[in-house]
Design a protein around this motif. Sequence first.
Motif, mmCIF file in Angstrom:
data_model
loop_
_atom_site.group_PDB
_atom_site.id
_atom_site.type_symbol
_atom_site.label_atom_id
_atom_site.label_comp_id
_atom_site.label_asym_id
_atom_site.label_seq_id
_atom_site.Cartn_x
_atom_site.Cartn_y
_atom_site.Cartn_z
ATOM 1 N N GLY A 89 0.782 -1.232 0.000
ATOM 2 C CA GLY A 89 0.000 0.000 0.000
ATOM 3 C C GLY A 89 0.815 1.283 0.000
ATOM 4 N N ARG A 90 2.133 1.183 -0.178
ATOM 5 C CA ARG A 90 2.951 2.401 -0.196
ATOM 6 C C ARG A 90 2.717 3.179 -1.490
ATOM 7 N NH1 ARG A 90 8.551 -0.228 0.759
ATOM 8 N NH2 ARG A 90 7.426 -2.021 -0.078
ATOM 9 N N LYS A 91 2.991 4.492 -1.417
ATOM 10 C CA LYS A 91 2.651 5.372 -2.535
ATOM 11 C C LYS A 91 3.753 5.412 -3.580
ATOM 12 C CE LYS A 91 0.697 9.386 -1.909
ATOM 13 N NZ LYS A 91 0.431 10.753 -1.381
ATOM 14 N N VAL A 92 3.375 5.202 -4.817
ATOM 15 C CA VAL A 92 4.309 5.344 -5.937
ATOM 16 C C VAL A 92 3.606 6.141 -7.027
ATOM 17 C CG1 VAL A 92 3.606 3.141 -6.976
ATOM 18 C CG2 VAL A 92 5.789 4.132 -7.593
ATOM 19 N N GLY B 236 4.542 2.948 -19.708
ATOM 20 C CA GLY B 236 4.155 3.606 -18.461
ATOM 21 C C GLY B 236 2.857 3.045 -17.900
ATOM 22 N N ASP B 237 1.894 2.857 -18.781
ATOM 23 C CA ASP B 237 0.615 2.324 -18.321
ATOM 24 C C ASP B 237 0.791 0.912 -17.774
ATOM 25 O OD1 ASP B 237 -2.332 2.550 -18.151
ATOM 26 O OD2 ASP B 237 -2.243 0.839 -19.517
ATOM 27 N N CYS B 238 1.612 0.132 -18.453
ATOM 28 C CA CYS B 238 1.858 -1.237 -18.019
ATOM 29 C C CYS B 238 2.618 -1.262 -16.690
ATOM 30 C CB CYS B 238 2.644 -1.946 -19.117
ATOM 31 S SG CYS B 238 2.629 -3.700 -18.948
ATOM 32 N N LEU B 239 3.545 -0.354 -16.510
ATOM 33 C CA LEU B 239 4.235 -0.263 -15.219
ATOM 34 C C LEU B 239 3.227 0.037 -14.121
ATOM 35 C CD1 LEU B 239 7.438 1.795 -16.151
ATOM 36 C CD2 LEU B 239 7.334 -0.610 -15.487
ATOM 37 N N GLY B 240 2.306 0.940 -14.418
ATOM 38 C CA GLY B 240 1.271 1.260 -13.439
ATOM 39 C C GLY B 240 0.463 0.030 -13.077
ATOM 40 N N VAL C 150 -0.789 3.331 -6.654
ATOM 41 C CA VAL C 150 -0.203 3.976 -7.826
ATOM 42 C C VAL C 150 -0.978 5.224 -8.232
ATOM 43 C CG1 VAL C 150 0.482 3.647 -10.235
ATOM 44 C CG2 VAL C 150 0.489 1.699 -8.670
ATOM 45 N N GLN C 151 -0.248 6.292 -8.516
ATOM 46 C CA GLN C 151 -0.863 7.438 -9.180
ATOM 47 C C GLN C 151 -0.186 7.614 -10.534
ATOM 48 O OE1 GLN C 151 0.257 11.475 -8.674
ATOM 49 N NE2 GLN C 151 -1.819 12.148 -8.224
ATOM 50 N N PHE D 88 -5.109 8.671 -17.085
ATOM 51 C CA PHE D 88 -4.273 9.293 -16.046
ATOM 52 C C PHE D 88 -5.134 9.703 -14.862
ATOM 53 C CE2 PHE D 88 -1.679 9.572 -19.771
ATOM 54 C CZ PHE D 88 -0.394 9.386 -19.289
ATOM 55 N N ASP D 89 -4.498 9.715 -13.679
ATOM 56 C CA ASP D 89 -5.194 10.176 -12.484
ATOM 57 C C ASP D 89 -5.067 11.679 -12.331
ATOM 58 O OD1 ASP D 89 -5.761 7.493 -11.590
ATOM 59 O OD2 ASP D 89 -3.626 7.342 -11.151
#
Length: 561
Positions: free
Chosen positions: A118-121, A145-149, A159-160, A258-259
Amino acid sequence: MKAELAALISSALEQLVSQGTLADVPEAPPQIDHPKDPAHGDLSCNVAMVMAKRAGLAPRDLAQQVIDALPINALIASADIAGPGFINFFINPERHTEIISRIFSERSTFGQTNIGEGRKVQVEFVSANPTGPLHVGHGRGAAIGDCLGRLLDATGWAVQREFYYNDAGQQIQNLALSVQARAMGKSPDDTDWPEDGYQGSYIQDVANAFMAAETVQAADREITASGDVNDLDAIRDFAVACLRREQDQDLRAFAVAFDHYFLESSLYDSGAVDETVSTLVRSGHTFEQDNALWLRTSSFGDDKDRVMRKSEGGYTYFVPDVAYHLNKWQRGFERVINEQGADHHSTITRVRAGLQGLDAGIPKGWPEYVLHQMVTVMRDGTEVKLSKRAGSYVTLRDLIDWVGCDATRYFLVARAPSSQLTFDVDLALAKSNENPVYYIQYAHARAASIRRKAQSALGDGAEAAGLEHLDCLCEPEALTLAITLGRFPEVVATAAERLEPHDVANYLRQAASDFHAFYNAHHILDAEPDIQRARLALVAATQQVIANGLNLLGVSAPDTM
RNA sequence: GCGGAAUUAGCUCAGCUGGAUAGAGCGUCGGUCUACGAAACCGAAGGUCGCAGGUUCGACUCCUGCAUUCCGCGCCA
């Protein structure tokens, strides 16, 4: 299974220590691999070769002692010594097929882990300036990038996804001037065409829309054109909105969302840029020279110092970049991963140097970068360089129009980011066995088809009943497939850890291949009832894993094709 | 010139961070459909892992040098 074996081996090593054969146990857990050659067993361990020297024994002799010291267990069917001293383990077959029950219970979450806790990346990617359509390079960035997310999400990170764009600098000024020139009927061949103006035909479209006083709706703004050709500010706002909208549409067609959109101008508006500069001045890492303000980036690993404030008073581009990344840090992201084209790699040192200079306690390797190499597009055996729309480059939209979203995404993400990529349009277009996307999707559709037939012939419950007969899955093709399915969570975790989405693409090809081989070797519906149900369970599990994997790539998993 | 990335089968690329006889797809050649989707499967040929040293039980992988290709190298972004 690996961990279980590692524990057994550790226990054997401790036993040897207590017998006096070994002086001590290695601090790291024993290294266990999946051998490439099935004759080398299911798992292998090199511990005897690593330890042989310190034990004063020949590796093969030590290997035998390790095997003899293994505790009694239900995991290992047999263990051999091979080559220079490898210990090869053969696992009891029923242990390979238990994974099917787990896939049944975890379904779409099979493959997920909670490594991130649950840590923020944050993953920042694409980040194209709104001065033109997205090109293939942006497309590669979007896919990676999307796949990394998705991978980080699947491994338990919060993930943001962020898109950063310059809405205020010189490039935007060039855009506004280009649109104005088009609106006034000029063309790039004219002598009074703006220097560094944008020449693609889309500029004319924007100019026409502006003169027609149209309204555009982009993700983060709505603008109505004034139609006044002399109002450069109005033209700029309108042009940015137009191109933002076009990029939004391309991204939507590419199944990328995107967020958060972050505007460079907000860093000036909030005073963050000035604040960053004064902090750096206060920290003593700057100096004045030739009427400009410099940052001593060379004391943080850069090969020379860089100008922050130009003699004419404006900031160089990396200053807002530093302010931007300080902002990210203040937003509490433990990790930030920037996905960019490799042509921007020189900014890495500068941004990190600026952040170190702030003395804000930011780790040296923060943020992380994933850089992708160039993409060239081949069609009919020759390189495609021009797009009608953008003028000088092939656009993402061109690729999607030619080969579709699924194939575009797959091809752009299937290679290591660090490899230069040749996108073969003809291959991506082929609806045949030449095309890896269809190969994988076909496996999924084939599994779905078999299950439809089973459903109508046997009704509900046949697959679940198969879980009671997994011991019927004893053929090599069935076991190979089950072993591959069982590797999926490890593949996802490794791909996320290494930030290399292509691992997933390669895995899916293997899983599809193992499934096709199983299918061709054995009848599923036309088999004894217990075997039939067990095989059906394997088919259902395979479909689930392929669907989960394709989802990580953002590629659809069709039931029919 | 300096920095980064790359160099593996005819082509496009993997190679699990040092493991066993270097793999896959395409292409080529040869086989498989009266049974669940042949968009599939099975088999064969194809290699001095750019070159030369080094490190060690063991190197495509790590280190050094060289060659070639791409990308950067501005008080542009």
